[in-house]
Design an enzyme around this catalytic site. Structure first.
Site, PDB file in Angstrom:
ATOM      1  N   VAL A 236       0.847  -1.188   0.000  1.00  6.23           N
ATOM      2  CA  VAL A 236       0.000   0.000   0.000  1.00  6.23           C
ATOM      3  C   VAL A 236       0.883   1.239   0.000  1.00  6.23           C
ATOM      4  CG1 VAL A 236      -1.498   1.403   1.484  1.00  6.23           C
ATOM      5  CG2 VAL A 236      -2.048  -0.994   1.065  1.00  6.23           C
ATOM      6  N   LYS A 237       0.568   2.157  -0.913  1.00  3.83           N
ATOM      7  CA  LYS A 237       1.238   3.452  -0.945  1.00  3.83           C
ATOM      8  C   LYS A 237       0.291   4.497  -0.357  1.00  3.83           C
ATOM      9  CE  LYS A 237       3.011   7.128  -3.903  1.00  3.83           C
ATOM     10  NZ  LYS A 237       2.964   7.733  -5.250  1.00  3.83           N
ATOM     11  N   GLN A 238       0.800   5.269   0.592  1.00  4.55           N
ATOM     12  CA  GLN A 238      -0.039   6.243   1.273  1.00  4.55           C
ATOM     13  C   GLN A 238       0.774   7.482   1.632  1.00  4.55           C
ATOM     14  OE1 GLN A 238      -2.754   7.994   1.892  1.00  4.55           O
ATOM     15  NE2 GLN A 238      -3.816   6.099   2.511  1.00  4.55           N
TER      16      GLN A 238
END
Length: 350
Positions: A236-238
């Site tokens: 996940v990129k956040q």
């Protein structure tokens, strides 16, 4: 090695000595050399996905650490080619994009179908490719904000990609459709042996209230992460959180007071720890974005973001504009500085 303490300045002691109590590190699934075997091999991922994911963790300067440094270059669509590349037009050439990732010691390069397809036969065997499948384009007048598919999973497989990526604008009117499209793409990618990366961004003008942007609040971004891992994103990129209490300030959704007075504080490591916790307590790796380039302060800001991510239990950083919007040697030095944070044994999980 990079002078991490010097770059952190007055924040050095606070960031390097902080201990997280709300969600202790002993409860987390933390990055490490055996992360794929320990955390992913017990899942429903096929041997081919495990192989490609392991190749990602085994590449570049961070090989064997369980951490990731990824170069993303999709801003030519997401922001416009002029705004992305006028500072350094040589990166309009896909070959220079991939070469920066290689020379910068990155684990992978993430870019568009067109960029990676243009040089796949030269580079796909040299560095893992992550093809970003959907984009928000800003040539439609008046501008509208939506992620639409620019390619399909089979094309990514054919050009030799190790993984695919997609964005969902959680909170937008189109988020349900985007979520379904990303789910379908990830399922097909897993069938073909590729891993998946989800850009879990919040996008709605209503998330800004009283001068505060709650699209970067820990509670709302954490929930976006939790939705992302539900469709089996492998990474996940956040955006790193800058505040908390989005649910409370906006008066919608459901939350719990214990999130704000027991599980988190206003410390950036605790806020980021909540993001990691929503990625199945670290079983899915969280990579934080590096953000826009602001000039001279980019190096210190990138190192700060990396320290917070690592100490929170995160998996790494995805750093684009701060690297490619400057002379190549400086871009490589910035990428290496970020990597040095994850290579430094003195920077431990809080």
């Amino acid at each position: 090695m990079t002078d991490i303490q010097g770059l952190l300045g007055d924040e050095a002691d606070d960031l390097l000595a902080h201990t997280a109590h709300g969600i202790p590190k002993e409860d987390m699934v933390l990055p490490g050399p055996d992360f794929v075997e320990r955390a992913v091999a017990v899942s429903d991922r096929s041997p081919r996905v495990l192989r490609n994911l392991q190749s990602l963790f085994d590449h570049g300067r961070l090989a064997g650490t369980g951490h990731l440094s990824i170069l993303p270059v999709d801003q030519g669509i997401e922001h416009s080619a002029a705004s992305a590349f006028a500072a350094n037009p040589r990166y309009l050439d896909p070959g220079n994009v991939v070469e920066l990732a290689v020379e910068g010691g990155c684990n992978a390069v993430a870019s568009t179908l067109g960029v990676l397809g243009a040089v796949s036969r030269r580079y796909a065997h040299r560095i893992p490719f992550i093809v970003k499948l959907n984009h928000n384009e800003l040539l439609t007048y008046p501008n509208h904000y939506d992620q639409v598919m620019f390619g399909d999973v089979e094309q990514c497989f054919d050009l030799g990609a190790a993984g695919v990526g997609a964005t969902v604008y959680f909170g937008s009117e189109q988020s349900d459709r985007q979520l379904q499209e990303a789910r379908e793409a990830f399922a097909r990618a897993h069938q073909l042996g590729m891993f998946s990366v989800l850009w879990c961004y919040l996008r709605n003008p209503a998330f800004k209230k009283d001068g505060v942007d709650y699209s970067v609040s820990a509670d709302l971004t954490g929930q976006a992460n939790h939705l992302g891992v539900t469709i089996e994103a492998d990474i996940v990129k956040q955006k790193q959180p800058e505040n908390n209490g989005g649910y409370l300030a906006l008066g919608f959704g459901r939350t719990d007071e214990r999130l704000y007075d027991k599980l988190t504080t206003d410390h950036p490591i605790d806020l980021t720890r909540w993001q990691v916790a929503n990625c199945y307590m670290g079983r899915v790796g969280l990579i934080n974005s590096g953000g826009a380039s602001a000039g001279k302060g980019d190096l210190a800001q990138a190192v700060r973001t990396a320290v917070i991510n690592k100490r929170a239990g995160g998996t790494g950083l995805i750093t684009g504009r701060k690297a490619f919007q400057r002379p190549t040697a400086e871009g490589i030095a910035l990428l290496n500085a970020v990597q040095d944070v994850y290579l430094d044994d003195d920077v431990t999980v809080a």
